[in-house]
Design an enzyme around this catalytic site. Structure first.
Site, PDB file in Angstrom:
ATOM      1  N   LYS A  73       0.859  -1.188   0.000  1.00  0.00           N
ATOM      2  CA  LYS A  73       0.000   0.000   0.000  1.00  0.00           C
ATOM      3  C   LYS A  73       0.893   1.235   0.000  1.00  0.00           C
ATOM      4  O   LYS A  73       1.739   1.403   0.881  1.00  0.00           O
ATOM      5  CB  LYS A  73      -0.917  -0.009   1.231  1.00  0.00           C
ATOM      6  CG  LYS A  73      -1.822   1.208   1.311  1.00  0.00           C
ATOM      7  CD  LYS A  73      -2.993   1.002   2.247  1.00  0.00           C
ATOM      8  CE  LYS A  73      -2.598   0.773   3.684  1.00  0.00           C
ATOM      9  NZ  LYS A  73      -3.771   0.701   4.577  1.00  0.00           N
ATOM     10  N   GLU A 123       0.570  -8.925   3.968  1.00  0.00           N
ATOM     11  CA  GLU A 123       0.124 -10.195   3.404  1.00  0.00           C
ATOM     12  C   GLU A 123      -0.806  -9.946   2.212  1.00  0.00           C
ATOM     13  O   GLU A 123      -1.683  -9.084   2.273  1.00  0.00           O
ATOM     14  CB  GLU A 123      -0.615 -10.953   4.512  1.00  0.00           C
ATOM     15  CG  GLU A 123      -1.256 -12.241   4.112  1.00  0.00           C
ATOM     16  CD  GLU A 123      -2.033 -12.859   5.267  1.00  0.00           C
ATOM     17  OE1 GLU A 123      -2.537 -13.981   5.093  1.00  0.00           O
ATOM     18  OE2 GLU A 123      -2.123 -12.221   6.337  1.00  0.00           O
ATOM     19  N   TYR A 124      -0.616 -10.712   1.148  1.00  0.00           N
ATOM     20  CA  TYR A 124      -1.501 -10.619  -0.011  1.00  0.00           C
ATOM     21  C   TYR A 124      -2.680 -11.564   0.181  1.00  0.00           C
ATOM     22  O   TYR A 124      -2.506 -12.758   0.411  1.00  0.00           O
ATOM     23  CB  TYR A 124      -0.746 -10.972  -1.292  1.00  0.00           C
ATOM     24  CG  TYR A 124      -1.649 -11.063  -2.506  1.00  0.00           C
ATOM     25  CD1 TYR A 124      -2.330  -9.940  -2.964  1.00  0.00           C
ATOM     26  CD2 TYR A 124      -1.825 -12.269  -3.173  1.00  0.00           C
ATOM     27  CE1 TYR A 124      -3.167 -10.010  -4.062  1.00  0.00           C
ATOM     28  CE2 TYR A 124      -2.661 -12.346  -4.284  1.00  0.00           C
ATOM     29  CZ  TYR A 124      -3.326 -11.216  -4.719  1.00  0.00           C
ATOM     30  OH  TYR A 124      -4.159 -11.294  -5.808  1.00  0.00           O
ATOM     31  N   VAL A 125      -3.888 -11.012   0.104  1.00  0.00           N
ATOM     32  CA  VAL A 125      -5.123 -11.804   0.248  1.00  0.00           C
ATOM     33  C   VAL A 125      -5.850 -11.757  -1.091  1.00  0.00           C
ATOM     34  O   VAL A 125      -6.295 -10.694  -1.519  1.00  0.00           O
ATOM     35  CB  VAL A 125      -6.006 -11.246   1.384  1.00  0.00           C
ATOM     36  CG1 VAL A 125      -7.244 -12.129   1.579  1.00  0.00           C
ATOM     37  CG2 VAL A 125      -5.213 -11.151   2.687  1.00  0.00           C
ATOM     38  N   ASP A 170     -12.736   1.400  11.895  1.00  0.00           N
ATOM     39  CA  ASP A 170     -13.189   1.590  10.511  1.00  0.00           C
ATOM     40  C   ASP A 170     -13.630   0.251   9.915  1.00  0.00           C
ATOM     41  O   ASP A 170     -13.242  -0.108   8.803  1.00  0.00           O
ATOM     42  CB  ASP A 170     -12.076   2.222   9.670  1.00  0.00           C
ATOM     43  CG  ASP A 170     -12.574   2.759   8.327  1.00  0.00           C
ATOM     44  OD1 ASP A 170     -13.801   2.941   8.181  1.00  0.00           O
ATOM     45  OD2 ASP A 170     -11.740   2.986   7.430  1.00  0.00           O
ATOM     46  N   LYS A 216     -15.868  -2.097   7.979  1.00  0.00           N
ATOM     47  CA  LYS A 216     -16.833  -1.997   6.885  1.00  0.00           C
ATOM     48  C   LYS A 216     -16.495  -3.109   5.894  1.00  0.00           C
ATOM     49  O   LYS A 216     -15.398  -3.697   5.958  1.00  0.00           O
ATOM     50  CB  LYS A 216     -16.752  -0.627   6.212  1.00  0.00           C
ATOM     51  CG  LYS A 216     -15.363  -0.267   5.676  1.00  0.00           C
ATOM     52  CD  LYS A 216     -15.336   1.165   5.161  1.00  0.00           C
ATOM     53  CE  LYS A 216     -13.927   1.553   4.681  1.00  0.00           C
ATOM     54  NZ  LYS A 216     -13.877   2.969   4.251  1.00  0.00           N
ATOM     55  N   ALA A 249     -15.477  -3.161   2.901  1.00  0.00           N
ATOM     56  CA  ALA A 249     -14.272  -2.926   2.098  1.00  0.00           C
ATOM     57  C   ALA A 249     -12.988  -3.236   2.859  1.00  0.00           C
ATOM     58  O   ALA A 249     -11.926  -3.394   2.247  1.00  0.00           O
ATOM     59  CB  ALA A 249     -14.241  -1.481   1.605  1.00  0.00           C
ATOM     60  N   ASN A 250     -13.071  -3.332   4.187  1.00  0.00           N
ATOM     61  CA  ASN A 250     -11.886  -3.633   4.998  1.00  0.00           C
ATOM     62  C   ASN A 250     -11.882  -5.070   5.521  1.00  0.00           C
ATOM     63  O   ASN A 250     -11.085  -5.415   6.392  1.00  0.00           O
ATOM     64  CB  ASN A 250     -11.783  -2.657   6.177  1.00  0.00           C
ATOM     65  CG  ASN A 250     -11.295  -1.289   5.731  1.00  0.00           C
ATOM     66  OD1 ASN A 250     -10.667  -1.158   4.685  1.00  0.00           O
ATOM     67  ND2 ASN A 250     -11.601  -0.267   6.513  1.00  0.00           N
TER      68      ASN A 250
END
Length: 224
Positions: free
Chosen positions: A12, A65-67, A110, A112, A114-115
């Site tokens: 990110k 970590e890639y999810v 936060d 939601k 999207a997280n």
């Protein structure tokens, strides 16, 4: 690809233009510093692992970590809802992750769709702890510009002191949306959304989806 650890990672990065912005730059730097401080601390099967971070004036990035499965967002729309038993399992795993963070003194703030990332058919990982607050911090109130009003607790929209209960409320909203395909409160403006969150009771999930068992109405109501 991390050749040293032989694993795929996600990175990110803060946009350089955002960092140079006089106001937003401070906010983004704060978010990255906040998340960077958690490197190696949140080791849990349902939390995205943070491997490394760099926070500087001209460069901010976090290696994690890639999810591969995307977020829960697509499953909040009518016609795309998951089976009820899968929703229950996903929410249960979210509670385990948030309880683990709480025991370390961390409130996410936060929560939601999207997280919440899909790591398998019903496996999830909570991500994005940039807005989190810790029990050791002196400021446990909202930072303007962080969060999504539709998922905020009454305490959060009023910008007063928060604790772990704000995450329970937000997870209740997520559960409501995953079960019904609708948010508990509908509003055309943030002001109207805030008013409803503070002053009104949402419809029961089973009123929107008659096949839902009444016990889920009770669980969602208690969380919210």
């Amino acid at each position: 690809r991390d050749p040293f650890a032989q694993r795929d990672v996600a990175i990110k990065v803060a946009a350089p233009d955002a960092l140079r912005d006089p106001e937003r730059g401070k906010l983004y730097t704060h978010l990255f510093l906040n998340e960077a401080s958690l490197v190696g601390k949140l080791t849990h099967p349902h939390i995205v692992h943070i491997y490394d971070a760099v926070v500087a004036d001209a460069l901010c990035y976090i290696v994690m970590e890639y999810v591969p499965g995307g977020t829960l967002d697509p499953y909040t729309a009518p016609g795309w809802l998951l089976p009820v038993e899968k929703v229950v399992e996903i929410i249960f795993k979210c509670t385990r992750a948030l309880d683990f963070a709480f025991r370390l003194g961390i409130t996410h703030r936060d929560i939601k769709p999207a997280n919440i990332l899909m790591a398998g058919e019903t496996d999830i990982k909570i991500s994005d702890f940039g807005a989190s607050i810790t029990s050791s911090g002196t400021d446990r109130t909202q930072i303007s510009g962080i969060g999504s009003p539709a998922y905020m607790s009454p305490q959060q929209v009023q910008e007063i002191a928060l604790d772990h209960r704000t995450d329970i409320y937000s997870l209740g909203v997520v559960m409501y949306q995953l079960l019904t395909g609708e948010l508990p409160f509908q509003a055309s403006t943030n002001y109207n959304m805030v008013y409803q969150i503070i002053n009104t009771e949402p419809a029961r999930p089973s009123a929107l989806r008659s096949s839902l068992p009444p016990v889920l109405d009770v669980i969602v109501a208690r969380a919210m």
